[in-house]
Design a protein around this motif. Structure first.
Motif, PDB file in Angstrom:
ATOM      1  N   ILE A 106       8.097  49.504  -8.784  1.00 28.35           N
ATOM      2  CA  ILE A 106       7.013  50.491  -8.822  1.00 28.35           C
ATOM      3  C   ILE A 106       5.934  50.041  -7.843  1.00 28.35           C
ATOM      4  CG2 ILE A 106       5.270  51.635 -10.245  1.00 28.35           C
ATOM      5  CD1 ILE A 106       6.992  51.147 -12.667  1.00 28.35           C
ATOM      6  N   SER A 107       5.624  50.879  -6.858  1.00 25.83           N
ATOM      7  CA  SER A 107       4.597  50.539  -5.872  1.00 25.83           C
ATOM      8  C   SER A 107       3.212  50.812  -6.453  1.00 25.83           C
ATOM      9  CB  SER A 107       4.795  51.362  -4.592  1.00 25.83           C
ATOM     10  OG  SER A 107       4.575  52.734  -4.847  1.00 25.83           O
ATOM     11  N   VAL A 108       2.185  50.304  -5.767  1.00 28.51           N
ATOM     12  CA  VAL A 108       0.809  50.491  -6.217  1.00 28.51           C
ATOM     13  C   VAL A 108       0.444  51.974  -6.194  1.00 28.51           C
ATOM     14  CG1 VAL A 108      -1.609  49.987  -5.727  1.00 28.51           C
ATOM     15  CG2 VAL A 108       0.115  48.191  -5.468  1.00 28.51           C
ATOM     16  N   MET A 109       0.786  52.662  -5.105  1.00 32.73           N
ATOM     17  CA  MET A 109       0.450  54.077  -4.991  1.00 32.73           C
ATOM     18  C   MET A 109       1.215  54.913  -6.016  1.00 32.73           C
ATOM     19  SD  MET A 109      -1.906  54.238  -2.862  1.00 32.73           S
ATOM     20  CE  MET A 109      -2.022  56.027  -2.813  1.00 32.73           C
ATOM     21  N   ASN A 110       2.414  54.478  -6.363  1.00 34.43           N
ATOM     22  CA  ASN A 110       3.175  55.170  -7.390  1.00 34.43           C
ATOM     23  C   ASN A 110       2.468  55.067  -8.735  1.00 34.43           C
ATOM     24  OD1 ASN A 110       5.672  55.061  -9.539  1.00 34.43           O
ATOM     25  ND2 ASN A 110       6.139  56.388  -7.805  1.00 34.43           N
ATOM     26  N   SER A 111       1.940  53.884  -9.033  1.00 35.01           N
ATOM     27  CA  SER A 111       1.181  53.696 -10.271  1.00 35.01           C
ATOM     28  C   SER A 111      -0.083  54.542 -10.273  1.00 35.01           C
ATOM     29  CB  SER A 111       0.808  52.219 -10.440  1.00 35.01           C
ATOM     30  OG  SER A 111       1.963  51.408 -10.473  1.00 35.01           O
ATOM     31  N   PRO A 136      -5.292  67.790 -10.694  1.00 34.91           N
ATOM     32  CA  PRO A 136      -4.883  66.372 -10.718  1.00 34.91           C
ATOM     33  C   PRO A 136      -3.458  66.165 -11.205  1.00 34.91           C
ATOM     34  CG  PRO A 136      -6.446  66.837 -12.488  1.00 34.91           C
ATOM     35  CD  PRO A 136      -6.435  68.037 -11.604  1.00 34.91           C
ATOM     36  N   ILE A 137      -2.963  67.060 -12.083  1.00 32.81           N
ATOM     37  CA  ILE A 137      -1.577  66.928 -12.546  1.00 32.81           C
ATOM     38  C   ILE A 137      -0.618  67.123 -11.388  1.00 32.81           C
ATOM     39  CG2 ILE A 137       0.199  67.876 -14.058  1.00 32.81           C
ATOM     40  CD1 ILE A 137      -1.964  68.675 -16.012  1.00 32.81           C
ATOM     41  N   VAL A 138      -0.815  68.218 -10.638  1.00 32.52           N
ATOM     42  CA  VAL A 138       0.065  68.507  -9.496  1.00 32.52           C
ATOM     43  C   VAL A 138      -0.090  67.443  -8.420  1.00 32.52           C
ATOM     44  CG1 VAL A 138       0.579  70.170  -7.667  1.00 32.52           C
ATOM     45  CG2 VAL A 138       0.010  70.979  -9.961  1.00 32.52           C
ATOM     46  N   GLY A 139      -1.347  67.050  -8.133  1.00 32.72           N
ATOM     47  CA  GLY A 139      -1.581  66.027  -7.113  1.00 32.72           C
ATOM     48  C   GLY A 139      -0.955  64.692  -7.481  1.00 32.72           C
ATOM     49  N   GLY A 140      -1.072  64.309  -8.751  1.00 39.08           N
ATOM     50  CA  GLY A 140      -0.486  63.049  -9.200  1.00 39.08           C
ATOM     51  C   GLY A 140       1.034  63.057  -9.120  1.00 39.08           C
ATOM     52  N   ILE A 141       1.647  64.205  -9.471  1.00 38.57           N
ATOM     53  CA  ILE A 141       3.104  64.325  -9.385  1.00 38.57           C
ATOM     54  C   ILE A 141       3.554  64.208  -7.930  1.00 38.57           C
ATOM     55  CG2 ILE A 141       5.046  65.920  -9.663  1.00 38.57           C
ATOM     56  CD1 ILE A 141       4.194  64.809 -12.284  1.00 38.57           C
ATOM     57  N   LEU A 142       2.852  64.866  -7.019  1.00 43.65           N
ATOM     58  CA  LEU A 142       3.212  64.803  -5.600  1.00 43.65           C
ATOM     59  C   LEU A 142       3.113  63.369  -5.076  1.00 43.65           C
ATOM     60  CD1 LEU A 142       1.452  68.022  -4.207  1.00 43.65           C
ATOM     61  CD2 LEU A 142       3.911  67.620  -4.505  1.00 43.65           C
ATOM     62  N   LEU A 143       2.014  62.672  -5.435  1.00 47.29           N
ATOM     63  CA  LEU A 143       1.836  61.295  -4.968  1.00 47.29           C
ATOM     64  C   LEU A 143       2.910  60.386  -5.551  1.00 47.29           C
ATOM     65  CD1 LEU A 143       0.170  59.193  -3.445  1.00 47.29           C
ATOM     66  CD2 LEU A 143      -1.307  58.989  -5.460  1.00 47.29           C
ATOM     67  N   THR A 144       3.222  60.568  -6.818  1.00 47.43           N
ATOM     68  CA  THR A 144       4.254  59.754  -7.456  1.00 47.43           C
ATOM     69  C   THR A 144       5.619  59.985  -6.814  1.00 47.43           C
ATOM     70  OG1 THR A 144       3.046  59.893  -9.551  1.00 47.43           O
ATOM     71  CG2 THR A 144       5.329  59.157  -9.657  1.00 47.43           C
ATOM     72  N   SER A 145       5.929  61.242  -6.524  1.00 43.51           N
ATOM     73  CA  SER A 145       7.231  61.581  -5.942  1.00 43.51           C
ATOM     74  C   SER A 145       7.381  61.006  -4.539  1.00 43.51           C
ATOM     75  CB  SER A 145       7.417  63.105  -5.907  1.00 43.51           C
ATOM     76  OG  SER A 145       7.307  63.659  -7.196  1.00 43.51           O
ATOM     77  N   THR A 165      -1.894  61.663 -12.835  1.00 36.04           N
ATOM     78  CA  THR A 165      -1.215  62.694 -13.618  1.00 36.04           C
ATOM     79  C   THR A 165      -1.622  62.635 -15.080  1.00 36.04           C
ATOM     80  OG1 THR A 165       0.703  62.607 -12.142  1.00 36.04           O
ATOM     81  CG2 THR A 165       1.036  63.606 -14.295  1.00 36.04           C
ATOM     82  N   LEU A 166      -1.668  61.439 -15.649  1.00 40.80           N
ATOM     83  CA  LEU A 166      -2.023  61.291 -17.062  1.00 40.80           C
ATOM     84  C   LEU A 166      -3.480  61.660 -17.315  1.00 40.80           C
ATOM     85  CD1 LEU A 166      -0.129  58.007 -18.008  1.00 40.80           C
ATOM     86  CD2 LEU A 166       0.579  60.371 -18.318  1.00 40.80           C
ATOM     87  N   VAL A 167      -4.361  61.310 -16.376  1.00 40.26           N
ATOM     88  CA  VAL A 167      -5.764  61.706 -16.511  1.00 40.26           C
ATOM     89  C   VAL A 167      -5.869  63.228 -16.457  1.00 40.26           C
ATOM     90  CG1 VAL A 167      -8.014  61.670 -15.368  1.00 40.26           C
ATOM     91  CG2 VAL A 167      -6.711  59.551 -15.606  1.00 40.26           C
ATOM     92  N   GLY A 168      -5.095  63.833 -15.544  1.00 44.89           N
ATOM     93  CA  GLY A 168      -5.087  65.293 -15.457  1.00 44.89           C
ATOM     94  C   GLY A 168      -4.599  65.945 -16.736  1.00 44.89           C
ATOM     95  N   CYS A 169      -3.554  65.382 -17.352  1.00 46.47           N
ATOM     96  CA  CYS A 169      -3.041  65.922 -18.615  1.00 46.47           C
ATOM     97  C   CYS A 169      -4.073  65.809 -19.729  1.00 46.47           C
ATOM     98  CB  CYS A 169      -1.758  65.194 -19.016  1.00 46.47           C
ATOM     99  SG  CYS A 169      -0.320  65.594 -18.002  1.00 46.47           S
ATOM    100  N   THR A 170      -4.797  64.692 -19.749  1.00 51.35           N
ATOM    101  CA  THR A 170      -5.846  64.514 -20.755  1.00 51.35           C
ATOM    102  C   THR A 170      -6.971  65.515 -20.548  1.00 51.35           C
ATOM    103  OG1 THR A 170      -5.331  62.140 -20.852  1.00 51.35           O
ATOM    104  CG2 THR A 170      -7.441  62.847 -21.772  1.00 51.35           C
TER     105      THR A 170
END
Length: 343
Positions: free
Chosen positions: A283-288, A142-151, A294-299
């Motif tokens: 900040i777009s919805v998908m960016n959020s 989820p960390i990597v996936g969240g970073i990719l989606l955010t980018s 990413t934060l859930v993955g870090c937790t």
């Protein structure tokens, strides 16, 4: 009754430690962005150098003058052989963080820095051949996936700023790993780390800052309005950067590892919210959504680390070339969140 009072005081102390840590961390980030964007002081090397100078002076005052922390004596040979390489990477880490702030929004930069656990694990696996439990690898998804989606969905995307933040994660991970190998035998706390590393970092960065940005800083000094008030803000950012290191020491001794990890991820969300309220970057919805993933993955990653650290090694496990020697081989070497916050 007495136990209840002690428990309430412990809870209050932990909450106070977390809040002051959040306050210093978010304030430093916002002030640095303000310096680059609002004061038009577009010189990240110089800002980093100011931070190192303030941290060097602050650590000296705390240890030598006020004697709040005892000095950990390091042999002169070890200072060059062990601490100097770490200081070099430490310097690169801070500079890349400030360079990324120069080109991308705080929200995007903070999300990318959450990639540090993944880079730490991968570097240890590739370079040091350290093997990890499958749950550690699963927590990185989820960390990597969240970073990719955010980018992909970042509306203020800048390739140079993105690369600076990403390589900053690699520098943080490298410093994390070097700290374990180079400082073996020295039990450094946050302030002693700054005491030894900040002067080296100032020395390393001073000449490049003068050569690359010196003329620009002089020109800014003569052309910018309200120079002295701007210089006070830049100096204050350096003082707060040192206070941040001191706050990290306090929060670690006042909270548990799990609380520290959760608070660190909530701090990122808080920094994103505050930066958006001040700078109003789109900040777009998908960016959020990507940032939240990413934060859930870090937790989850922090939870898995804690879970594995509490488990005894499996009895009777046959030794193979890929069998970890003990349960600590299943974990990254040091606390990524702690290391990621030092300025």
């Amino acid at each position: 009754m007495e136990e209840s009072v002690v428990f309430q005081w412990s809870m209050f102390r932990s909450l106070l430690a977390i809040l002051q840590w959040w306050g210093f961390n978010v304030t430093v980030i916002i002030m640095n962005k303000w310096i680059f964007q609002k004061l038009d002081f577009k010189f990240p090397l110089t800002v980093s150098c100011v931070h190192f100078i303030c941290s060097s002076i602050g650590a000296y005052v705390v240890i030598k003058v006020l004697k709040i922390k005892p000095l950990i004596v390091v042999e002169p040979e070890d200072r060059w052989r062990r601490i100097f390489p770490m200081s070099f990477v430490f310097c690169i880490n801070i500079v890349l963080g400030n360079v990324s702030l120069r080109f991308i929004p705080v929200s995007f930069m903070q999300t990318i820095k959450s990639f540090t656990p993944a880079t730490t694990v991968v570097l240890q696996w590739l370079v040091w051949r350290k093997y990890f439990d499958w749950r550690i690898w699963a927590s990185l998804v989820p960390i990597v996936g969240g970073i990719l989606l955010t980018s992909v969905t970042e509306l203020s995307f800048n390739m140079f700023g993105f690369c600076a933040a990403l390589f900053g994660c690699l520098a943080t991970s490298t410093k994390t790993i070097l700290a374990e190998s180079l400082l073996h035998g020295y039990k450094f706390d946050s302030i002693n780390t700054v005491y030894y590393m900040a002067p080296f970092a100032t020395m390393i960065l001073g000449l490049p800052a003068i050569l690359v940005e010196g003329s620009g800083v002089i020109n800014w000094f003569y052309t910018h309005e309200n120079v002295w008030s701007s210089l006070i803000i830049i100096l204050c950012s350096g003082l707060l950067a040192f206070c941040l290191n001191f706050s990290i020491f306090y929060v670690i001794h006042s909270t548990t590892a799990v609380t520290f990890n959760v608070a660190g991820n909530l701090k990122v969300a808080f920094a994103v919210l505050v930066s958006w309220m001040i700078f109003r970057n789109p900040i777009s919805v998908m960016n959020s959504v990507g940032c939240a993933i990413t934060l859930v993955g870090c937790t989850f990653y922090g939870y898995v680390r804690h879970l594995l650290s509490q488990q005894p090694p499996p009895p009777g496990t046959p030794r193979t070339p890929r069998t970890p020697r003990n349960r600590m081989e299943l974990l990254p070497l040091v606390n990524d969140k702690l290391d990621d916050d030092k300025v």
